[in-house]
Write a protein that holds these residues in place. Structure first.
Motif, short mmCIF file in Angstrom:
data_model
loop_
_atom_site.label_atom_id
_atom_site.label_comp_id
_atom_site.label_asym_id
_atom_site.label_seq_id
_atom_site.Cartn_x
_atom_site.Cartn_y
_atom_site.Cartn_z
N PHE A 99 5.42 11.94 -1.92
CA PHE A 99 4.78 13.16 -1.46
C PHE A 99 5.06 13.45 0.01
O PHE A 99 5.29 12.54 0.79
N ARG A 100 5.04 14.74 0.31
CA ARG A 100 5.04 15.16 1.71
C ARG A 100 3.66 15.73 1.98
O ARG A 100 3.16 16.52 1.20
N PHE A 101 3.03 15.30 3.06
CA PHE A 101 1.72 15.85 3.38
C PHE A 101 1.56 15.86 4.89
O PHE A 101 2.23 15.10 5.60
N PRO A 102 0.66 16.74 5.40
CA PRO A 102 0.48 16.78 6.85
C PRO A 102 -0.01 15.42 7.36
O PRO A 102 -0.87 14.80 6.72
N GLY A 103 0.52 14.99 8.48
CA GLY A 103 0.10 13.72 9.06
C GLY A 103 0.70 12.51 8.37
O GLY A 103 0.17 11.42 8.44
N LYS A 104 1.83 12.72 7.66
CA LYS A 104 2.42 11.60 6.92
C LYS A 104 2.95 10.52 7.86
O LYS A 104 2.73 9.33 7.65
N ALA A 105 3.62 10.97 8.94
CA ALA A 105 4.23 9.99 9.86
C ALA A 105 3.17 9.11 10.52
O ALA A 105 3.30 7.88 10.50
N PRO A 106 2.10 9.70 11.09
CA PRO A 106 1.04 8.84 11.66
C PRO A 106 0.42 7.93 10.61
O PRO A 106 0.12 6.76 10.87
N TYR A 107 0.24 8.45 9.38
CA TYR A 107 -0.34 7.64 8.31
C TYR A 107 0.53 6.43 8.03
O TYR A 107 0.04 5.31 7.88
N GLU A 108 1.84 6.68 7.98
CA GLU A 108 2.77 5.60 7.69
C GLU A 108 2.71 4.54 8.79
O GLU A 108 2.72 3.33 8.52
N GLY A 109 2.63 5.02 10.05
CA GLY A 109 2.54 4.09 11.17
C GLY A 109 1.27 3.27 11.10
O GLY A 109 1.28 2.05 11.25
N ALA A 110 0.15 3.98 10.83
CA ALA A 110 -1.14 3.31 10.80
C ALA A 110 -1.20 2.27 9.69
O ALA A 110 -1.85 1.24 9.80
N MET A 111 -0.47 2.56 8.60
CA MET A 111 -0.50 1.64 7.47
C MET A 111 0.14 0.30 7.81
O MET A 111 -0.27 -0.74 7.33
N SER A 112 1.18 0.34 8.66
CA SER A 112 1.85 -0.92 8.97
C SER A 112 1.22 -1.61 10.17
O SER A 112 1.69 -2.66 10.60
N LEU A 113 0.14 -1.02 10.69
CA LEU A 113 -0.55 -1.61 11.85
C LEU A 113 -1.00 -3.05 11.60
O LEU A 113 -0.79 -3.91 12.46
#
Lengths: 275, 365
Positions: A99-113
């Motif tokens: 999926f593409r959704f708003p805020g995907k890049a920050p979400y992806e970053g936060a997930m690997s935190l």
């Protein structure tokens, strides 16, 4: 003549210095483990001099109730957190892949935190968090392992997600479309096409999550109470007095279990691929 | 124009379909096509022209921004891909790698539910149809490219769809196999009698297989016609140039009288071409290289221009001769090598390029 000829790609193993570095690597990797296993059979209270073969420390470890309890706790936590991490990690990977959704890049970053944050900070954060929300302390077993399990899931599932995501990157989307075209519903095409494709990633991620959970010390130390001691924490408290062969014996059993489970997982995976 | 001898309604009817993608890319603009039942229909165009998007709209993987698609008389606007009476052969074949050949072919029959007793027989029948009988137990990894494609065909045909969609099915095969598969696909289509819609960027493929061809360029439908009509009577400069080779001349329309159109061609002067109806405005003239002949003297009965041979490209069955006039007009003439002697003799120096006026095409677009 052959001495002068440049070595082919597979000939490098015949070079002396390369063989030496190969064996040196093996030695560094496995000598401590072999030592640990060997001295678990040593008939001596000290881990220094070999005094003969015995199994009495296995018996001793088996009769040490608090050690067995810690062992059971560790395995229970590892199993539950692995299953939860695999499901959660898979869902995250599919979400990020499809999926593409708003805020995907920050979400992806936060997930690997959780992967990059120092473990000690994770541990302190977890402890503070569970204290702040007033996580109940005196629950019966196995519910008292809840806090540790949740902490383990939170640092394990990003690893699963990463492994599965890497595999999905090479997935041919036409495969799923072909299933849809042949009459499969969304769920059927997920079950019949995407899930079998992800399986090696899920197995690898699951193994990773299992090992991470089983040997985690820092985060567990901060989230465990007096009633919820895991194997690494217990070993730590035991060696504060002395390193007894009992610890060696328990560790050897842990290694054996891990090897056994890994072999089973690899065997299952091979069988699934060849059939 | 749909030619159906039985007067049946078209199996596919595309009505004013447009498709825009987010970001403002217009993939298709107001496309209307009707495909008759049992037809072998080709969507032809350069890569990126929108032909694959149109095929994916038919399959249900894309929804049109405007317009409607009817398949077998039903409006497909709200019908999911798994409920459409169509099946597709994908460009990558998309054969499931974790299933055997037989499991692949059976998948479409199993997944829909219902009676399973007849499945093995139908799978065997489908594999026989694509000449893969006995390959059922193999895994896709053990198959060659051509065999993999046959599995994809069998898997789609076993469901007995009303329409079979093929997305560049031959592009991954080598030249010899591609030619063999062209004949094979035509044979298959005649055997099963299912309507085939094929997407291709290869004009030879479209010409040799299809009953009718739709030429698409930059999302616009330029011409729908039979292969012969498309090659001999293209209506636009793009189609004339895209299908086969073409000598194109630009000129000024001097008017049409008594069935003859006079055009003042830049660099060549006045040309008189037979025409059927009155044509106004600037026109382009076009002649196929194989319709032109080379003479060492001026022939009387045809249009002829003196030119110098620049370059010769021998290609086995034919030789391509490139010529130019003093005024900078270029010709490309294709000479058939009907005998070894003819092949060894090559034109050189100053020659006459000539053709029948009736072989000249008049292009208005």
């Amino acid at each position: 003549m052959s001495r002068r000829a440049p070595p082919g790609p597979l000939d490098y193993g015949r070079r002396l210095w390369l063989r030496f570095s190969l064996w040196a690597t093996f030695l560094f990797l496995y000598a401590p483990i072999l030592m640990l296993v060997a001295f678990s059979f040593n008939d001596s209270r000290r881990n220094i001099v070999w005094r003969g073969f015995t199994l009495k420390y296995y018996e001793k470890a088996w009769n040490n109730d608090s050690l067995i309890e810690a062992f059971t706790n560790s395995l229970t936590i590892a199993l539950v957190s692995t299953v939860a991490s695999v499901i959660l990690g898979m869902m995250t990977a599919v979400l990020l892949w499809r999926f593409r959704f708003p805020g995907k890049a920050p979400y992806e970053g936060a997930m690997s935190l959780p992967i990059i944050i120092p473990e000690i900070c994770m541990g302190v954060a977890m402890m503070a968090f569970f204290a702040r929300i007033g996580w109940p302390a005196n629950l019966p077993w196995p519910l008292n392992l809840g806090a540790i399990t949740i902490a383990h899931i939170s640092f394990s599932f990003p690893f699963v997600a990463m492994v599965v995501r890497a595999r999905l990157a090479r997935f041919n989307p036409e495969l799923e479309e072909a299933a849809r075209d042949l009459g499969a519903s969304q769920w059927q095409s997920f079950r019949d096409v995407l899930l079998p494709y992800m399986r090696p990633g899920l197995v690898a991620g699951g193994l990773l999550a299992f090992t991470l959970s089983l040997d985690d010390f820092v985060i567990t130390f901060f989230t465990s109470g007096p009633e919820t001691v895991t194997f690494p924490v217990k070993v730590y408290s035991m060696i504060r007095f002395s390193v007894t062969p009992e610890v060696n014996a328990a560790s050897t059993v842990l290694i054996a279990i891990t090897l056994f489970l890994t072999t089973i997982a690899l065997w299952l995976q091979n069988r699934a691929q060849s059939s | 124009m749909v030619r159906d001898p039985h007067g049946r309604p078209p199996i596919i009817s595309i009505n004013g379909v447009s498709k825009s993608f987010p970001g403002g890319v217009q993939a298709l603009a107001d496309i209307s096509i009707e495909v008759a039942e049992g037809e072998f229909f080709a969507l032809l165009g350069p890569s990126g022209c929108g032909k694959t998007t149109l095929l994916r709209i038919l399959a249900g993987f894309e929804t049109p921004s405007k317009g409607d698609v009817f398949i077998d008389g039903r409006n497909m606007s709200r019908v999911a891909p798994n409920h459409r009476p169509v099946n597709m052969v994908f460009q990558s074949y998309a054969v499931f790698p974790h299933m055997t050949v037989a499991e692949n072919v059976a998948y479409g029959l199993k997944v829909g539910g219902g009676d399973r007793s007849g499945i093995p027989a139908r799978v065997e029948e489908a594999l026989e149809l694509v000449r893969l009988a006995g390959y059922g137990d193999r895994s896709p990894q053990q198959l060659s490219g051509g065999q993999t494609q046959r599995v994809a065909l069998a898997r789609a045909l076993v469901k007995k769809p009303r329409v079979l969609l093929l997305d560049e099915p031959l592009s991954a095969l080598d030249a010899k196999l591609r030619e063999a598969m062209q004949l094979e696909l035509v044979r298959l289509q005649e055997t099963v009698g299912i309507t085939f819609v094929i997407v291709t960027h290869d004009q030879n493929e479209a010409l040799s297989m299809a009953d009718r061809i739709a030429v698409i360029e930059q999302g616009r439908l330029l011409q729908v016609a039979s292969p012969l009509e498309l090659y001999e009577y293209p209506t636009s400069r793009f189609v004339a140039d895209f299908i086969g080779k073409m000598n194109l001349f630009e000129g000024t329309n001097l008017g049409c009288a008594g069935g003859v159109l006079s055009v003042n061609v830049n660099g060549l002067g006045r040309m008189d071409i037979p025409c059927e109806d009155n044509i106004e405005g600037d026109v382009g003239l076009a002649v196929r290289p194989e319709k032109m002949l080379l003479y060492d003297h001026r022939p009387d009965d045809r249009l002829a221009y003196e030119a110098i041979v620049d370059k010769i490209a021998y290609q086995g069955s034919e030789t391509r001769v490139f010529l130019s006039t003093g005024d900078g007009i270029n010709f490309e003439v294709s000479v058939r090598n009907a005998s070894r002697r003819a092949a060894a003799e090559s034109a050189s120096g100053s020659v006459w390029v000539a053709w029948h006026p009736a072989d000249t095409l008049i292009l208005r677009d």
